[in-house]
Design an enzyme around this catalytic site. Structure first.
Site: not given
Ligand code: AMP
Ligand code: ZN
Length: 115
Positions: A101, A88, A96, A7, A30, A4
């Site tokens: 979160h 989400n 995603t 994590c 983000d 993950c």
């Molecule tokens: P969601 O589409 O609600 O699952 O949002 C996932 C969020 O995680 C997105 O806004 C991504 O830009 C963010 N994200 C993914 N990888 C990272 C990372 N390594 N550091 C910070 N944010 C991330």
């Molecule tokens: Zn996790």
């Protein structure tokens, strides 16, 4: 959870811009901000979404995160102007990353539309 990404961020295995941390949760910027302020607040305990947090202990955890979000909004300077909090949950919401979160978005006037 070993595969993950959040994590790994919490454990420090993947770098992040930390905004806040305590024993229960972690907040970081983000990587692809959708607003001038775009912070993610996550529980340190792995759970794919709120659907997996159904114990009394989880209730306290979720309440704690909401309070942290309120405090962070003040610290980030978006409390007065307003901000949006969203999580989400599942495919229709285009989740995603499968680690719960909360997106905290602010610093701009947002659309009245939710979708
Ligand atoms: P969601 O589409 O609600 O699952 O949002 C996932 C969020 O995680 C997105 O806004 C991504 O830009 C963010 N994200 C993914 N990888 C990272 C990372 N390594 N550091 C910070 N944010 C991330
Ligand atoms: Zn996790």
């Amino acid at each position: 959870m070993s595969d993950c990404i959040f994590c790994k961020i919490i454990n420090g295995d993947i770098p992040s811009q930390r905004v806040y941390e305590d024993s229960l949760c972690y907040a970081f910027n983000d990587i692809n901000p959708q607003a001038p302020v775009h912070v993610l607040v996550v529980p340190k305990k792995h759970a794919a979404s709120v659907m997996e947090l159904d114990t009394e202990e989880d209730e306290a955890l979720l309440g704690h995160i909401q309070q942290v979000i309120g405090r962070l909004a003040k610290e980030l300077g978006i409390a007065e102007s307003g901000f949006r909090v969203l999580t989400n949950c599942g495919p229709d919401a285009c989740q995603t990353v499968k680690h719960l979160h909360y997106h905290v978005l602010g610093g701009t006037k947002m659309s009245e539309k939710m979708l």
